[in-house]
Design a protein around this motif. Structure first.
Motif, PDB file in Angstrom:
ATOM      1  N   PHE A   1     -62.507  86.043  -1.709  1.00 28.13           N
ATOM      2  CA  PHE A   1     -60.965  85.491  -1.779  1.00 28.13           C
ATOM      3  C   PHE A   1     -60.087  86.678  -1.356  1.00 28.13           C
ATOM      4  N   VAL A   2     -60.939  88.101  -1.369  1.00 27.32           N
ATOM      5  CA  VAL A   2     -60.078  89.335  -0.152  1.00 27.32           C
ATOM      6  C   VAL A   2     -60.213  88.125   0.877  1.00 27.32           C
ATOM      7  N   THR A   3     -61.207  87.706   2.212  1.00 31.32           N
ATOM      8  CA  THR A   3     -61.907  87.639   2.787  1.00 31.32           C
ATOM      9  C   THR A   3     -60.834  86.847   3.247  1.00 31.32           C
ATOM     10  N   GLN A   4     -61.286  85.564   2.374  1.00 25.78           N
ATOM     11  CA  GLN A   4     -61.197  84.322   3.017  1.00 25.78           C
ATOM     12  C   GLN A   4     -59.165  84.138   2.446  1.00 25.78           C
ATOM     13  N   PRO A   5     -58.155  84.104   1.194  1.00 26.15           N
ATOM     14  CA  PRO A   5     -57.074  84.053   1.400  1.00 26.15           C
ATOM     15  C   PRO A   5     -55.861  85.010   2.033  1.00 26.15           C
ATOM     16  N   GLU A   6     -56.847  86.198   2.526  1.00 26.74           N
ATOM     17  CA  GLU A   6     -56.247  87.900   2.922  1.00 26.74           C
ATOM     18  C   GLU A   6     -55.797  87.763   1.844  1.00 26.74           C
ATOM     19  N   VAL A   7     -55.792  88.606   0.824  1.00 27.90           N
ATOM     20  CA  VAL A   7     -55.614  89.268  -0.320  1.00 27.90           C
ATOM     21  C   VAL A   7     -55.712  90.500  -0.868  1.00 27.90           C
ATOM     22  N   THR A   8     -54.979  91.159  -1.103  1.00 27.41           N
ATOM     23  CA  THR A   8     -55.040  92.118  -2.536  1.00 27.41           C
ATOM     24  C   THR A   8     -56.216  92.421  -2.766  1.00 27.41           C
ATOM     25  N   ALA A   9     -57.068  93.173  -3.893  1.00 28.35           N
ATOM     26  CA  ALA A   9     -57.704  93.615  -4.236  1.00 28.35           C
ATOM     27  C   ALA A   9     -57.286  92.873  -6.143  1.00 28.35           C
ATOM     28  N   GLU A  10     -56.379  93.754  -6.138  1.00 28.04           N
ATOM     29  CA  GLU A  10     -55.005  92.856  -7.220  1.00 28.04           C
ATOM     30  C   GLU A  10     -55.118  91.053  -7.488  1.00 28.04           C
ATOM     31  N   VAL A  11     -54.640  90.862  -6.317  1.00 29.64           N
ATOM     32  CA  VAL A  11     -54.186  89.538  -6.700  1.00 29.64           C
ATOM     33  C   VAL A  11     -55.879  88.662  -6.562  1.00 29.64           C
ATOM     34  N   ALA A  12     -56.946  88.886  -5.847  1.00 26.28           N
ATOM     35  CA  ALA A  12     -58.399  88.018  -5.817  1.00 26.28           C
ATOM     36  C   ALA A  12     -58.435  88.330  -7.899  1.00 26.28           C
ATOM     37  N   GLU A  13     -57.783  89.303  -8.269  1.00 29.45           N
ATOM     38  CA  GLU A  13     -58.516  89.489  -9.438  1.00 29.45           C
ATOM     39  C   GLU A  13     -57.610  88.444 -10.476  1.00 29.45           C
ATOM     40  N   GLN A  14     -56.381  88.628 -10.101  1.00 31.61           N
ATOM     41  CA  GLN A  14     -55.347  87.761 -10.945  1.00 31.61           C
ATOM     42  C   GLN A  14     -56.113  86.436 -10.301  1.00 31.61           C
ATOM     43  N   LEU A  15     -56.380  85.373  -9.289  1.00 28.44           N
ATOM     44  CA  LEU A  15     -56.507  84.415  -8.827  1.00 28.44           C
ATOM     45  C   LEU A  15     -57.753  84.228 -10.410  1.00 28.44           C
ATOM     46  N   LEU A  16     -58.964  85.014 -10.005  1.00 28.21           N
ATOM     47  CA  LEU A  16     -60.501  84.956 -10.424  1.00 28.21           C
ATOM     48  C   LEU A  16     -59.559  84.752 -11.959  1.00 28.21           C
ATOM     49  N   ALA A  17     -58.749  85.126 -12.651  1.00 31.85           N
ATOM     50  CA  ALA A  17     -58.572  85.303 -14.046  1.00 31.85           C
ATOM     51  C   ALA A  17     -58.469  84.454 -13.762  1.00 31.85           C
ATOM     52  N   ARG A  18     -57.011  83.604 -13.509  1.00 33.14           N
ATOM     53  CA  ARG A  18     -56.584  82.149 -13.272  1.00 33.14           C
ATOM     54  C   ARG A  18     -57.659  81.175 -13.320  1.00 33.14           C
ATOM     55  N   LEU A  19     -58.371  80.985 -12.276  1.00 31.96           N
ATOM     56  CA  LEU A  19     -58.987  80.050 -11.941  1.00 31.96           C
ATOM     57  C   LEU A  19     -60.228  79.770 -13.118  1.00 31.96           C
ATOM     58  N   GLU A  20     -60.692  80.794 -13.835  1.00 33.78           N
ATOM     59  CA  GLU A  20     -61.270  80.902 -14.501  1.00 33.78           C
ATOM     60  C   GLU A  20     -60.900  80.567 -16.255  1.00 33.78           C
ATOM     61  N   HIS A  21     -59.355  80.791 -16.284  1.00 31.09           N
ATOM     62  CA  HIS A  21     -58.357  80.609 -17.274  1.00 31.09           C
ATOM     63  C   HIS A  21     -58.122  78.325 -17.197  1.00 31.09           C
ATOM     64  N   CYS A  22     -58.275  78.331 -16.016  1.00 28.43           N
ATOM     65  CA  CYS A  22     -57.871  76.853 -16.002  1.00 28.43           C
ATOM     66  C   CYS A  22     -59.240  75.804 -16.083  1.00 28.43           C
ATOM     67  N   GLY A  23     -60.175  76.626 -16.571  1.00 30.51           N
ATOM     68  CA  GLY A  23     -61.656  75.751 -16.108  1.00 30.51           C
ATOM     69  C   GLY A  23     -62.487  76.106 -14.521  1.00 30.51           C
ATOM     70  N   VAL A  24     -61.479  76.207 -13.915  1.00 32.50           N
ATOM     71  CA  VAL A  24     -62.521  75.944 -12.338  1.00 32.50           C
ATOM     72  C   VAL A  24     -63.468  76.793 -12.089  1.00 32.50           C
ATOM     73  N   LEU A  25     -63.756  77.958 -12.393  1.00 36.99           N
ATOM     74  CA  LEU A  25     -64.529  79.534 -13.000  1.00 36.99           C
ATOM     75  C   LEU A  25     -65.607  78.997 -14.297  1.00 36.99           C
ATOM     76  N   GLY A  26     -66.220  79.736 -14.502  1.00 36.41           N
ATOM     77  CA  GLY A  26     -66.750  80.085 -15.534  1.00 36.41           C
ATOM     78  C   GLY A  26     -66.723  81.813 -15.504  1.00 36.41           C
ATOM     79  N   PRO A  27     -67.298  81.873 -16.683  1.00 37.15           N
ATOM     80  CA  PRO A  27     -66.607  83.823 -17.032  1.00 37.15           C
ATOM     81  C   PRO A  27     -68.035  84.654 -16.202  1.00 37.15           C
ATOM     82  N   VAL A  28     -67.157  85.205 -16.712  1.00 37.24           N
ATOM     83  CA  VAL A  28     -68.139  86.556 -15.835  1.00 37.24           C
ATOM     84  C   VAL A  28     -70.177  86.943 -15.792  1.00 37.24           C
TER      85      VAL A  28
END
Length: 106
Positions: free
Chosen positions: A53-80
């Motif tokens: 996520f840091v590489t492709q959408p070119e965001v900071t690590a903090e924003v990438a973590e927020q994206l991962l958390a939001r996608l997990e919350h919405c059911g796109v991703l499973g838990p770590v």
């Protein structure tokens, strides 16, 4: 322009450690379109990592973590999972309805 300066005004020996500002990463917030872009990336590549996520959408690590958390919350991703990749739960066939749901919720 002298041989000792780069286009952003740094001396050549300083240029190796300093980079010009990147407007896509500076003060980026997590908005609906960025979440959709991250969802598309995760579903099409089947990879949902901080580094991807840091590489492709070119965001900071903090924003990438927020994206991962939001996608997990919405059911796109499973838990770590320890020592394993985060599972991508949404399929390519489900992605259009997921994107529509993101846009509807805002």
């Amino acid at each position: 322009m002298s041989n000792n300066t780069r286009w952003w005004g740094l001396r050549r020996n300083q240029a190796t450690t300093a980079q010009p500002p990147n407007p896509t990463t500076a003060q980026q917030t997590v908005d609906t379109e960025l979440v959709i872009q991250a969802a598309r990336l995760a579903v099409t590549t089947r990879v949902a990592t901080l580094a991807a996520f840091v590489t492709q959408p070119e965001v900071t690590a903090e924003v990438a973590e927020q994206l991962l958390a939001r996608l997990e919350h919405c059911g796109v991703l499973g838990p770590v999972q320890p020592d394993r990749r985060r599972p991508v739960l949404t399929t390519a066939g489900q992605l259009p309805s997921v994107i529509e749901d993101f846009r509807r919720r805002g």
